[in-house]
Design a protein around this motif. Structure first.
Motif, PDB file in Angstrom:
ATOM      1  N   PRO A 133      19.192  21.880   7.794  1.00 36.65           N
ATOM      2  CA  PRO A 133      18.422  21.346   6.659  1.00 36.65           C
ATOM      3  C   PRO A 133      19.208  20.364   5.788  1.00 36.65           C
ATOM      4  O   PRO A 133      18.627  19.421   5.245  1.00 36.65           O
ATOM      5  N   ALA A 134      20.515  20.588   5.665  1.00 32.65           N
ATOM      6  CA  ALA A 134      21.317  19.671   4.853  1.00 32.65           C
ATOM      7  C   ALA A 134      21.343  18.274   5.469  1.00 32.65           C
ATOM      8  O   ALA A 134      21.198  17.266   4.770  1.00 32.65           O
ATOM      9  N   THR A 135      21.527  18.213   6.796  1.00 31.94           N
ATOM     10  CA  THR A 135      21.521  16.910   7.472  1.00 31.94           C
ATOM     11  C   THR A 135      20.167  16.241   7.349  1.00 31.94           C
ATOM     12  O   THR A 135      20.070  15.039   7.069  1.00 31.94           O
ATOM     13  N   GLN A 136      19.093  17.005   7.551  1.00 31.58           N
ATOM     14  CA  GLN A 136      17.758  16.432   7.452  1.00 31.58           C
ATOM     15  C   GLN A 136      17.471  15.905   6.049  1.00 31.58           C
ATOM     16  O   GLN A 136      16.869  14.834   5.879  1.00 31.58           O
ATOM     17  N   GLU A 137      17.922  16.631   5.036  1.00 30.06           N
ATOM     18  CA  GLU A 137      17.738  16.163   3.660  1.00 30.06           C
ATOM     19  C   GLU A 137      18.543  14.893   3.404  1.00 30.06           C
ATOM     20  O   GLU A 137      18.065  13.951   2.754  1.00 30.06           O
ATOM     21  N   ASN A 138      19.765  14.848   3.932  1.00 29.28           N
ATOM     22  CA  ASN A 138      20.598  13.653   3.757  1.00 29.28           C
ATOM     23  C   ASN A 138      19.967  12.432   4.416  1.00 29.28           C
ATOM     24  O   ASN A 138      19.959  11.333   3.860  1.00 29.28           O
ATOM     25  N   VAL A 139      19.427  12.625   5.622  1.00 27.50           N
ATOM     26  CA  VAL A 139      18.789  11.513   6.338  1.00 27.50           C
ATOM     27  C   VAL A 139      17.560  11.032   5.584  1.00 27.50           C
ATOM     28  O   VAL A 139      17.333   9.822   5.452  1.00 27.50           O
ATOM     29  N   ARG A 140      16.753  11.966   5.074  1.00 32.07           N
ATOM     30  CA  ARG A 140      15.569  11.571   4.302  1.00 32.07           C
ATOM     31  C   ARG A 140      15.967  10.756   3.077  1.00 32.07           C
ATOM     32  O   ARG A 140      15.321   9.758   2.734  1.00 32.07           O
ATOM     33  N   CYS A 141      17.033  11.158   2.422  1.00 33.65           N
ATOM     34  CA  CYS A 141      17.500  10.454   1.232  1.00 33.65           C
ATOM     35  C   CYS A 141      17.934   9.032   1.580  1.00 33.65           C
ATOM     36  O   CYS A 141      17.592   8.072   0.885  1.00 33.65           O
ATOM     37  N   THR A 235      -1.280   5.025  -3.306  1.00 31.45           N
ATOM     38  CA  THR A 235      -1.351   6.287  -2.581  1.00 31.45           C
ATOM     39  C   THR A 235      -1.914   7.414  -3.427  1.00 31.45           C
ATOM     40  O   THR A 235      -1.576   7.563  -4.607  1.00 31.45           O
ATOM     41  N   GLY A 236      -2.785   8.189  -2.789  1.00 34.36           N
ATOM     42  CA  GLY A 236      -3.224   9.432  -3.386  1.00 34.36           C
ATOM     43  C   GLY A 236      -2.152  10.497  -3.221  1.00 34.36           C
ATOM     44  O   GLY A 236      -1.074  10.233  -2.664  1.00 34.36           O
ATOM     45  N   PRO A 237      -2.390  11.725  -3.686  1.00 35.46           N
ATOM     46  CA  PRO A 237      -1.374  12.779  -3.634  1.00 35.46           C
ATOM     47  C   PRO A 237      -1.024  13.168  -2.198  1.00 35.46           C
ATOM     48  O   PRO A 237      -1.911  13.479  -1.404  1.00 35.46           O
ATOM     49  N   THR A 238       0.251  13.133  -1.851  1.00 37.38           N
ATOM     50  CA  THR A 238       0.715  13.570  -0.538  1.00 37.38           C
ATOM     51  C   THR A 238       2.013  14.349  -0.707  1.00 37.38           C
ATOM     52  O   THR A 238       2.647  14.301  -1.767  1.00 37.38           O
ATOM     53  N   ALA A 239       2.425  15.022   0.366  1.00 36.29           N
ATOM     54  CA  ALA A 239       3.705  15.738   0.372  1.00 36.29           C
ATOM     55  C   ALA A 239       4.799  14.913   1.026  1.00 36.29           C
ATOM     56  O   ALA A 239       5.886  15.419   1.298  1.00 36.29           O
ATOM     57  N   LEU A 240       4.542  13.629   1.275  1.00 35.71           N
ATOM     58  CA  LEU A 240       5.478  12.772   2.005  1.00 35.71           C
ATOM     59  C   LEU A 240       6.398  12.021   1.060  1.00 35.71           C
ATOM     60  O   LEU A 240       6.043  11.749  -0.092  1.00 35.71           O
ATOM     61  N   ASN A 241       7.565  11.651   1.578  1.00 39.24           N
ATOM     62  CA  ASN A 241       8.425  10.716   0.864  1.00 39.24           C
ATOM     63  C   ASN A 241       7.841   9.318   1.048  1.00 39.24           C
ATOM     64  O   ASN A 241       7.561   8.888   2.162  1.00 39.24           O
ATOM     65  N   ALA A 242       7.662   8.611  -0.043  1.00 40.01           N
ATOM     66  CA  ALA A 242       7.027   7.297   0.032  1.00 40.01           C
ATOM     67  C   ALA A 242       7.921   6.307   0.761  1.00 40.01           C
ATOM     68  O   ALA A 242       9.150   6.334   0.593  1.00 40.01           O
ATOM     69  N   PRO A 243       7.344   5.440   1.574  1.00 38.89           N
ATOM     70  CA  PRO A 243       8.147   4.411   2.244  1.00 38.89           C
ATOM     71  C   PRO A 243       8.645   3.387   1.234  1.00 38.89           C
ATOM     72  O   PRO A 243       8.106   3.271   0.122  1.00 38.89           O
ATOM     73  N   ARG A 244       9.659   2.644   1.623  1.00 38.25           N
ATOM     74  CA  ARG A 244      10.200   1.603   0.757  1.00 38.25           C
ATOM     75  C   ARG A 244       9.289   0.379   0.829  1.00 38.25           C
ATOM     76  O   ARG A 244       9.163  -0.262   1.871  1.00 38.25           O
ATOM     77  N   VAL A 245       8.636   0.059  -0.291  1.00 41.87           N
ATOM     78  CA  VAL A 245       7.698  -1.062  -0.339  1.00 41.87           C
ATOM     79  C   VAL A 245       7.986  -1.894  -1.590  1.00 41.87           C
ATOM     80  O   VAL A 245       8.756  -1.499  -2.468  1.00 41.87           O
ATOM     81  N   HIS A 246       7.339  -3.045  -1.675  1.00 43.31           N
ATOM     82  CA  HIS A 246       7.530  -3.927  -2.823  1.00 43.31           C
ATOM     83  C   HIS A 246       6.991  -3.303  -4.098  1.00 43.31           C
ATOM     84  O   HIS A 246       7.599  -3.396  -5.166  1.00 43.31           O
ATOM     85  N   ASP A 247       5.824  -2.643  -3.993  1.00 38.91           N
ATOM     86  CA  ASP A 247       5.187  -2.059  -5.172  1.00 38.91           C
ATOM     87  C   ASP A 247       4.499  -0.763  -4.762  1.00 38.91           C
ATOM     88  O   ASP A 247       3.780  -0.722  -3.768  1.00 38.91           O
TER      89      ASP A 247
END
Length: 406
Positions: A133-141, A235-247
Motif C-alpha cells: 500500500p505504501a508503494t501504491q500511495e506513493n505512485v498515486r501521489c 466533475t461530479g463526486p467521485t472516489a478517484l484522484n483527479a487527472p492533471r488538467v488545465h482547469d
C-alpha cells in the motif's frame, strides 16, 4: 520515433536488477535521435558499470552529487536545465518513495527536484513490493503531481516470482516517450469534459444518484491532455484522484454542472459530455432530515436541465460529443440521440451487464456520427479513451480543416 530527434533526455538509473535493460534503452534513445546523459545512483553501479553507459551514450556518466569536477559549476543544476525530459528507468520502490517525499540526498534525486522538465518513472520491483500500500500511495501521489508512470507490467521476475512489477521493455518505454514531444492530434485546442455522476438532494442527508464512477470521463481527460489539448474538467463526486488538467471544477448537482459547463462552453473547441447527469431531481428538497415516521413516502421529481442540448444550441457551439448508457437497443438509441440533440458524435455503451459500463475498469463503445460509425471492442477504459479521442480528433478536423494544427 522521429519526435525524439534532437531532444535532451537524462536517463536516471536506480539500483535494481532491471538496470541491465537501461543499456538497451540508452541505445534505442540514441538511435531515435535523442541526446542521452546518464545519472546513476550508487546502488545502480553495483549492477551495471558506468563505463557501459558512457560508451553507449557517448557522454560522461554522472554519479556524484558533490563531484569536484562539475560541482564547482553546479553540475546537477546545469544537468537539470539541460534536460527536455528526465526518465527514471528502472525506478525502485525506494527511489519512488524518495521522489514522493521530495528528498535530495544524492545526485539523481537532487536533479529531479531541480529540473523543470517533465519526469517519467518506469517502476521495477518485486511484485509484493509493488502491491504494498505504501508503494501504491506513493505512485498515486507522483501521478497526481503530473509525473508519467510507465508500467510496470506483469511477468517473471529475477526472484523467481511472477506478478506485477516487471520493467516495461525498452522499446515500449521509447514508444511511450513519443507523446511527451508530439504536438498531438488535439494540439492548440480547448476541450471541455464533464465526468462522474451528479447528486440530487432529497434532504440534507439523502440524495438521488447513479452508478457512474467517473473512470471513463477521467480517462478521456488524460487522453485529451496527452493529445495536446488544453483540458477543462467538470466533475461530479467521485472516489478517484483527479487527472492533471488545465482547469478542474468540482460540482454536486445537475444544476451545478449545468452552470459550470455553460460558463465555460464559449471558450471550448470540443465538448465531451461523459458525465452521467441525473435526468430528474426532487422538486422540493427538504431543509431538515426526513424522519422515518410513515410507512410510505411520495417523492415528486422534476426534469433537470439538458446540458447536451444546451451546449449543442449555444451561440458559440463547440464540436459536441454525447454519451449514451443503454440497457437495450444500443445502436438505435445512440442514433436517435445523435439526431434529437443535434450532436456531432454519440458514444454509446451497455450498462447493467457483467462487463463494461458503470463501475468497471473496462468498456466497449458503439460510436456514431452523421454518415458513419465505429465499434471500439472491450478494453481498459484508458485504451478506449485514447481510441475515442483519436476518432473525435478525426471528425473535428474533417469538419474544421482550416483549424487543423497539422
Amino acid at each position: 520515433m522521429t519526435n525524439l530527434t534532437g531532444k535532451h533526455i537524462v536517463l536516471g538509473i536506480t539500483g535494481g536488477i532491471a538496470a541491465y535493460k537501461a543499456a538497451e534503452l540508452t541505445r534505442l534513445l540514441r538511435n531515435a535521435g535523442a541526446s542521452v546523459r546518464v545519472a546513476m545512483t550508487h546502488a545502480a553501479t553495483a549492477f551495471v558499470s558506468p563505463l557501459t553507459f558512457q560508451a553507449l551514450s557517448a557522454n560522461p556518466v554522472h554519479t556524484e552529487l558533490l563531484d569536484t569536477g562539475e560541482e564547482s559549476a553546479m553540475g546537477h543544476i546545469s544537468l537539470a536545465r539541460w534536460a527536455d525530459l528526465v526518465l527514471i528507468a528502472p525506478a525502485t520502490a525506494d527511489f519512488i518513495a524518495k521522489l514522493r517525499a521530495g528528498l535530495g540526498d544524492d545526485l539523481l534525486s537532487t536533479l529531479c527536484l531541480a529540473t523543470r522538465a517533465p519526469i517519467a518513472v518506469a517502476p521495477a520491483m518485486n511484485q509484493a513490493m509493488w502491491d504494498n500500500p505504501a508503494t501504491q500511495e506513493n505512485v498515486r501521489c507522483l501521478r497526481d503531481r503530473g509525473m508519467r508512470i510507465l508500467g510496470p507490467e506483469e511477468g517473471g521476475q529475477a526472484c523467481g516470482e511472477v506478478g506485477m512489477g516487471r520493467l516495461l521493455e525498452p522499446q515500449q518505454i521509447c514508444d511511450e516517450l513519443g507523446s511527451f514531444f508530439d504536438n498531438g492530434v488535439l494540439a492548440g485546442l480547448s476541450v471541455l469534459i464533464s465526468a462522474g455522476p451528479t447528486r440530487e438532494a432529497i434532504d440534507p442527508v439523502r440524495y438521488i444518484s447513479n452508478r457512474s464512477s467517473g473512470k471513463m470521463g477521467y480517462a478521456l481527460a488524460e487522453a485529451a491532455t496527452q493529445a495536446g489539448a488544453k483540458v477543462s474538467l467538470v466533475t461530479g463526486p467521485t472516489a478517484l484522484n483527479a487527472p492533471r488538467v488545465h482547469d478542474l471544477s468540482r460540482v454536486e448537482s445537475a444544476a451545478d454542472m449545468y452552470r459550470s459547463i455553460m460558463d465555460k462552453v464559449s471558450s471550448a473547441n470540443i465538448y465531451i459530455g461523459a458525465a452521467a447527469v441525473a435526468d430528474y431531481c426532487p422538486a422540493a428538497p427538504e431543509k431538515q432530515k426526513i424522519k422515518k415516521n410513515e410507512s410510505e413516502m411520495v417523492l415528486t421529481l422534476k426534469k433537470t436541465q439538458d446540458i447536451l442540448s444546451a451546449v449543442s444550441a449555444s451561440e458559440k457551439r463547440p464540436f459536441t460529443v454525447g454519451f449514451a448508457a443503454e440497457t437495450d437497443q444500443l445502436e438505435d438509441h445512440a442514433r436517435q440521440k445523435l439526431a434529437a440533440k443535434s450532436l456531432d458524435i454519440v458514444a454509446a455503451n451497455w450498462v447493467g451487464r457483467e462487463q463494461g459500463g458503470f463501475e468497471n475498469d473496462d468498456n466497449a463503445l458503439f460510436v456514431c456520427w452523421n454518415g458513419g460509425h465505429a465499434y471500439l471492442p472491450l478494453a481498459p477504459k484508458k485504451t478506449i479513451a485514447e481510441q475515442l479521442i483519436r476518432l473525435i480528433a478525426e471528425r473535428y478536423h474533417a469538419q474544421n480543416p482550416a483549424k487543423n494544427p497539422r
